[in-house]
Design a protein around this motif. Structure first.
Motif, PDB file in Angstrom:
ATOM      1  N   MET A 193      24.999  43.244  22.113  1.00  0.00           N
ATOM      2  CA  MET A 193      25.002  43.523  23.478  1.00  0.00           C
ATOM      3  C   MET A 193      24.423  44.801  23.810  1.00  0.00           C
ATOM      4  N   THR A 194      23.454  44.896  24.872  1.00  0.00           N
ATOM      5  CA  THR A 194      22.808  46.174  25.082  1.00  0.00           C
ATOM      6  C   THR A 194      23.638  47.035  26.226  1.00  0.00           C
ATOM      7  N   ASN A 195      23.197  48.292  26.168  1.00  0.00           N
ATOM      8  CA  ASN A 195      24.011  48.676  27.309  1.00  0.00           C
ATOM      9  C   ASN A 195      24.021  48.345  28.747  1.00  0.00           C
ATOM     10  N   ASP A 196      22.587  48.000  28.955  1.00  0.00           N
ATOM     11  CA  ASP A 196      22.455  47.399  30.364  1.00  0.00           C
ATOM     12  C   ASP A 196      23.426  46.105  30.525  1.00  0.00           C
ATOM     13  N   GLU A 197      23.407  45.294  29.499  1.00  0.00           N
ATOM     14  CA  GLU A 197      24.075  44.147  29.710  1.00  0.00           C
ATOM     15  C   GLU A 197      25.790  44.379  29.978  1.00  0.00           C
ATOM     16  N   LEU A 198      26.155  45.474  29.241  1.00  0.00           N
ATOM     17  CA  LEU A 198      27.672  46.051  29.315  1.00  0.00           C
ATOM     18  C   LEU A 198      27.602  46.585  30.829  1.00  0.00           C
ATOM     19  N   GLN A 199      26.841  47.103  31.399  1.00  0.00           N
ATOM     20  CA  GLN A 199      26.912  47.817  32.855  1.00  0.00           C
ATOM     21  C   GLN A 199      26.933  46.692  33.796  1.00  0.00           C
ATOM     22  N   GLN A 200      26.089  45.640  33.488  1.00  0.00           N
ATOM     23  CA  GLN A 200      26.036  44.446  34.499  1.00  0.00           C
ATOM     24  C   GLN A 200      27.275  43.902  34.628  1.00  0.00           C
ATOM     25  N   LEU A 201      27.973  43.909  33.159  1.00  0.00           N
ATOM     26  CA  LEU A 201      29.507  42.845  33.193  1.00  0.00           C
ATOM     27  C   LEU A 201      30.354  43.892  33.813  1.00  0.00           C
ATOM     28  N   ALA A 202      30.324  45.037  33.662  1.00  0.00           N
ATOM     29  CA  ALA A 202      31.405  46.073  34.206  1.00  0.00           C
ATOM     30  C   ALA A 202      31.361  46.093  35.679  1.00  0.00           C
ATOM     31  N   ALA A 203      30.103  46.018  36.204  1.00  0.00           N
ATOM     32  CA  ALA A 203      29.630  45.860  37.511  1.00  0.00           C
ATOM     33  C   ALA A 203      30.162  44.724  38.192  1.00  0.00           C
ATOM     34  N   GLY A 204      30.247  43.500  37.518  1.00  0.00           N
ATOM     35  CA  GLY A 204      30.647  42.126  37.947  1.00  0.00           C
ATOM     36  C   GLY A 204      32.038  42.195  37.996  1.00  0.00           C
ATOM     37  N   LEU A 205      32.813  42.933  36.867  1.00  0.00           N
ATOM     38  CA  LEU A 205      34.183  43.027  36.941  1.00  0.00           C
ATOM     39  C   LEU A 205      34.752  43.710  38.130  1.00  0.00           C
ATOM     40  N   ALA A 206      34.221  44.841  38.381  1.00  0.00           N
ATOM     41  CA  ALA A 206      34.484  45.622  39.501  1.00  0.00           C
ATOM     42  C   ALA A 206      34.260  44.954  40.917  1.00  0.00           C
ATOM     43  N   ASN A 207      33.295  43.973  40.818  1.00  0.00           N
ATOM     44  CA  ASN A 207      33.020  43.402  42.034  1.00  0.00           C
ATOM     45  C   ASN A 207      34.305  42.185  42.433  1.00  0.00           C
ATOM     46  N   CYS A 208      34.625  41.669  41.215  1.00  0.00           N
ATOM     47  CA  CYS A 208      35.730  40.685  41.017  1.00  0.00           C
ATOM     48  C   CYS A 208      36.924  41.300  41.392  1.00  0.00           C
ATOM     49  N   GLY A 209      37.247  42.406  40.916  1.00  0.00           N
ATOM     50  CA  GLY A 209      38.574  43.281  41.321  1.00  0.00           C
ATOM     51  C   GLY A 209      38.378  43.554  42.872  1.00  0.00           C
ATOM     52  N   LYS A 210      37.317  43.977  43.319  1.00  0.00           N
ATOM     53  CA  LYS A 210      37.318  44.194  44.899  1.00  0.00           C
ATOM     54  C   LYS A 210      37.660  43.072  45.629  1.00  0.00           C
ATOM     55  N   ALA A 211      37.056  41.943  45.177  1.00  0.00           N
ATOM     56  CA  ALA A 211      37.199  40.880  45.942  1.00  0.00           C
ATOM     57  C   ALA A 211      38.598  40.284  45.804  1.00  0.00           C
ATOM     58  N   LEU A 212      39.242  40.470  44.827  1.00  0.00           N
ATOM     59  CA  LEU A 212      40.832  40.104  44.645  1.00  0.00           C
ATOM     60  C   LEU A 212      41.522  41.008  45.475  1.00  0.00           C
ATOM     61  N   LEU A 213      41.445  42.097  45.632  1.00  0.00           N
ATOM     62  CA  LEU A 213      42.056  43.160  46.500  1.00  0.00           C
ATOM     63  C   LEU A 213      41.748  42.907  47.898  1.00  0.00           C
ATOM     64  N   ARG A 214      40.441  42.691  48.329  1.00  0.00           N
ATOM     65  CA  ARG A 214      40.270  42.069  49.730  1.00  0.00           C
ATOM     66  C   ARG A 214      41.027  40.675  50.063  1.00  0.00           C
ATOM     67  N   MET A 215      41.190  39.772  49.015  1.00  0.00           N
ATOM     68  CA  MET A 215      41.962  38.392  49.401  1.00  0.00           C
ATOM     69  C   MET A 215      43.390  38.836  49.274  1.00  0.00           C
ATOM     70  N   ALA A 216      43.896  39.665  48.436  1.00  0.00           N
ATOM     71  CA  ALA A 216      45.398  39.912  48.647  1.00  0.00           C
ATOM     72  C   ALA A 216      45.671  40.704  50.149  1.00  0.00           C
ATOM     73  N   ASP A 217      44.862  41.575  50.480  1.00  0.00           N
ATOM     74  CA  ASP A 217      45.019  42.123  51.572  1.00  0.00           C
ATOM     75  C   ASP A 217      45.142  41.048  52.906  1.00  0.00           C
ATOM     76  N   VAL A 218      44.217  40.144  52.934  1.00  0.00           N
ATOM     77  CA  VAL A 218      44.260  39.019  53.943  1.00  0.00           C
ATOM     78  C   VAL A 218      45.376  38.246  53.687  1.00  0.00           C
ATOM     79  N   LEU A 219      45.920  37.884  52.598  1.00  0.00           N
ATOM     80  CA  LEU A 219      47.302  36.927  52.364  1.00  0.00           C
ATOM     81  C   LEU A 219      48.227  37.881  52.768  1.00  0.00           C
ATOM     82  N   MET A 220      48.218  39.242  52.681  1.00  0.00           N
ATOM     83  CA  MET A 220      49.350  40.101  52.841  1.00  0.00           C
ATOM     84  C   MET A 220      49.531  40.084  54.445  1.00  0.00           C
ATOM     85  N   GLU A 221      48.253  40.082  55.120  1.00  0.00           N
ATOM     86  CA  GLU A 221      48.440  40.081  56.832  1.00  0.00           C
ATOM     87  C   GLU A 221      48.585  38.662  57.248  1.00  0.00           C
ATOM     88  N   LYS A 222      48.497  37.746  56.605  1.00  0.00           N
ATOM     89  CA  LYS A 222      48.806  36.406  57.014  1.00  0.00           C
ATOM     90  C   LYS A 222      50.365  36.377  56.820  1.00  0.00           C
TER      91      LYS A 222
END
Length: 102
Positions: free
Chosen positions: A1-30
């Motif tokens: 796996m190349t360095n670019d591929e690892l960076q893309q995967l890491a960015a994808g995981l970071a985006n997933c984490g951010k999305a999960l945090l937003r969903m958790a915030d919305v659920l807590m508000e509800k």
């Protein structure tokens, strides 16, 4: 796996984490809004003659025939069907309390 591929995967995981945090915030508000909705009182079920008759008959079978008769008279009637429907909730409270002091 190349360095670019690892960076893309890491960015994808970071985006997933951010999305999960937003969903958790919305659920807590509800969740915080839910008690307010639960506190809204549901309208009371309108009692019918059959509802009152069922409880009165149960009390009579339990040996409270005379008390049931007196209660009907207290509510201004000679028989249960003569009691004003607007007074069913008050009558039901007294019927339900009947025999509980023994």
């Amino acid at each position: 796996m190349t360095n670019d591929e690892l960076q893309q995967l890491a960015a994808g995981l970071a985006n997933c984490g951010k999305a999960l945090l937003r969903m958790a915030d919305v659920l807590m508000e509800k969740k915080e809004d839910a008690p307010a909705a639960a506190e809204q009182k549901e309208p009371e079920k309108k009692l019918t003659l059959e509802d009152v008759r069922r409880v009165a008959a149960d009390k009579a079978r339990q040996g409270h025939m005379e008390e049931v008769r007196q209660l009907i008279q207290k509510f201004g009637a000679d028989k249960l069907s003569g009691v004003d429907a607007a007074r069913y909730p008050a009558m039901m409270k007294e019927l339900e309390a009947m025999g509980n002091d023994e």
